[in-house]
Design a protein around this motif. Sequence first.
Motif, short mmCIF file in Angstrom:
data_model
loop_
_atom_site.label_atom_id
_atom_site.label_comp_id
_atom_site.label_asym_id
_atom_site.label_seq_id
_atom_site.Cartn_x
_atom_site.Cartn_y
_atom_site.Cartn_z
N LEU A 145 40.27 75.32 16.54
CA LEU A 145 39.74 74.95 17.83
C LEU A 145 40.86 73.99 18.32
CD1 LEU A 145 35.87 74.84 17.52
CD2 LEU A 145 37.35 76.74 18.28
N PHE A 146 40.86 73.99 19.59
CA PHE A 146 41.88 72.95 20.31
C PHE A 146 41.25 71.96 21.07
CE2 PHE A 146 43.67 77.30 19.50
CZ PHE A 146 44.82 76.79 18.59
N ASP A 147 41.74 70.78 21.64
CA ASP A 147 41.27 69.73 22.47
C ASP A 147 41.28 70.37 23.70
OD1 ASP A 147 40.25 67.52 23.39
OD2 ASP A 147 42.03 66.34 23.07
N GLY A 148 40.50 71.19 24.20
CA GLY A 148 40.29 71.71 25.37
C GLY A 148 38.92 71.96 25.80
N THR A 149 38.55 72.74 26.71
CA THR A 149 37.19 72.97 27.00
C THR A 149 36.36 74.26 26.15
OG1 THR A 149 37.74 74.55 28.92
CG2 THR A 149 37.70 72.35 29.26
N THR A 176 25.81 79.94 24.35
CA THR A 176 25.06 79.51 25.69
C THR A 176 24.06 78.30 25.14
OG1 THR A 176 25.27 81.71 26.47
CG2 THR A 176 23.87 80.06 27.74
N PRO A 177 23.21 78.39 24.29
CA PRO A 177 22.33 77.43 24.17
C PRO A 177 22.88 75.88 23.74
CG PRO A 177 21.65 79.45 22.73
CD PRO A 177 23.04 79.40 23.32
N ILE A 178 24.35 75.93 23.31
CA ILE A 178 25.10 74.68 23.05
C ILE A 178 25.50 74.24 24.31
CG2 ILE A 178 27.24 73.93 21.93
CD1 ILE A 178 27.37 76.34 20.13
N LEU A 179 25.70 74.86 25.44
CA LEU A 179 26.19 74.30 26.34
C LEU A 179 25.24 73.49 27.16
CD1 LEU A 179 27.70 77.59 28.08
CD2 LEU A 179 28.67 75.89 26.61
N SER A 180 23.91 73.38 27.15
CA SER A 180 22.99 72.53 27.88
C SER A 180 23.29 71.00 27.10
CB SER A 180 21.57 73.01 27.41
OG SER A 180 21.32 73.15 26.05
N SER A 181 23.67 70.85 25.98
CA SER A 181 23.67 69.66 25.57
C SER A 181 25.16 68.90 25.71
CB SER A 181 23.62 69.61 23.89
OG SER A 181 24.45 70.32 23.44
N LEU A 182 26.06 69.76 26.59
CA LEU A 182 27.30 69.17 26.86
C LEU A 182 27.39 68.80 28.52
CD1 LEU A 182 29.58 72.07 25.24
CD2 LEU A 182 28.89 69.79 24.22
N PRO A 183 28.25 67.82 28.63
CA PRO A 183 27.94 67.23 30.08
C PRO A 183 28.36 68.06 31.23
CG PRO A 183 29.84 66.03 28.78
CD PRO A 183 29.21 67.10 27.89
N GLU A 192 39.70 67.12 19.58
CA GLU A 192 40.64 67.74 18.69
C GLU A 192 39.79 68.46 17.49
OE1 GLU A 192 44.24 66.10 15.97
OE2 GLU A 192 43.16 64.86 17.24
N ARG A 193 40.36 69.81 17.25
CA ARG A 193 39.55 70.64 16.25
C ARG A 193 38.08 70.70 16.59
NH1 ARG A 193 42.80 72.24 12.03
NH2 ARG A 193 40.93 72.53 11.16
N GLY A 194 37.58 70.60 17.76
CA GLY A 194 36.37 70.74 18.06
C GLY A 194 35.51 69.73 17.53
N LYS A 195 35.81 68.51 17.31
CA LYS A 195 35.07 67.50 16.62
C LYS A 195 33.79 67.03 17.33
CE LYS A 195 37.63 63.80 18.95
NZ LYS A 195 38.20 62.34 18.70
N GLU A 196 33.74 67.61 18.67
CA GLU A 196 32.45 67.02 19.45
C GLU A 196 31.29 67.97 19.00
OE1 GLU A 196 32.09 64.32 21.30
OE2 GLU A 196 34.21 63.87 20.85
N LEU A 197 31.70 69.18 18.38
CA LEU A 197 30.41 70.13 17.94
C LEU A 197 30.41 70.00 16.53
CD1 LEU A 197 32.21 72.99 19.92
CD2 LEU A 197 30.34 71.51 20.69
N SER A 198 29.28 70.67 16.00
CA SER A 198 28.98 70.79 14.68
C SER A 198 29.77 71.96 14.15
CB SER A 198 27.65 70.68 14.31
OG SER A 198 26.94 72.29 15.06
#
Length: 304
Positions: A145-149, A176-183, A192-198
Motif C-alpha cells: 500500500l502507498f501513502d495515499g487515500t 466500507t465498514p472501515i471508512l466510518s472510523s476514518l476522518p 506509509e504502507r497503510g500504517k493507519e490500518l490494521s
Amino acid sequence: LAGMLDPCRKMSNVFSRMKRSGVSINRIFELIDQKPRICDPPDPRPLPRLSRCLEFDNVTFTYPAGSGAPHRGPALRHLSLRVQAGEVVAIVGPNGCGKSTLINLLPRFYDCDSGEIRFDGTPISLAALDDLRRQIAVVTQDTILFDGTVYENIAYGSPHATEEAVEQAAAQAYVTPILSSLPHGIHSRIGERGKELSGGQRQRLALARAILRNPALLVLDEATSAIDNESAALIHRALRSYCEGRTVLLVTHSMTPTLLEFVTRIVVMDDGQVLATGTHEQLLGSCVVYRRLFQATDDLRVVA
C-alpha cells in the motif's frame, strides 16, 4: 572573515554528503539501466481473456543462484496441472514445496526452465506481457500500500475506473465498514504502507483493488495467513460471493471450514510436484500429507 567562517564549514559538510550521494546515485542508475531478463517476444501472439483452461505442462524451474551462494535444486519438478475456467482451486502443501513459485511463474516474474504454461492453449511466453498481466490480479500475504487515500490505493492499477466502481469494489471486499472510523471516509490518507490500518484492514483493501481490476484469473497467495480470524472470515465471505464463475488459485498451507465452502478442488504439492488432487473428502482418505496438514490446522483451532 567571521561571516564567511560558518558558510565555509557548512560547505565542507555538503561536499562530503554530495560524494556519498554520488555513489548511491551511480548504484541506482546501474539498476535502472539493467535490461530485464523477461521481455516481450519479437512477434507476440494475441491472448484473449481466459475462457477455457489454464495448463501447467511438465514445468521445471530452478531459482538462479546468487554470487557465492550454493546452487539449489529445482523448486518445481516436471509439474503438470490443468485448471478449468471457473474453478476455485486451493493449492496446499508444507512450507518450501513450491506453491508460491508456481504462482510467480503465471505473470512471468520468472520463465520456466522447461515445460510450458498455457492460457487456452496459447503459451504465455509467446504473448505480450501487458496482455498477460492485464488478466491476472494477485493478493499476497505482504500487502503493498502507498501513502495515499483509501480511494487511490484501491484505484491503483485501474486508473480509468469510475468512483462508483471503486466504491462498489470497496463494498464487495468489506472495506466500507472501515471508512466510518476514518476522518474523511474513502478519501482519508492511510500513511506509509497503510500504517493507519490494521493487518486485516490492509488485506481487505488489497482484495478490493484486485476486485476492481475484474481479472480473468485471481490469485491469492497466503492472503489470510497473517491476520486475525474475524478479518479472515470477512475476506472468505467476500470471496465466496465474488469467486462464483471465476477462475481462482488460492495458495495456503492449510484448509479451513470457511475455505471449503467455496473451493471446488484441492491440489496438494510436495517437493515441487503435484502429489494429489481432489475434493476435501477424497484427499482425507487418500493423501497422508493433506490429512496431516488438515489435522494440524484443526489442532490449532482447538488450542485457540
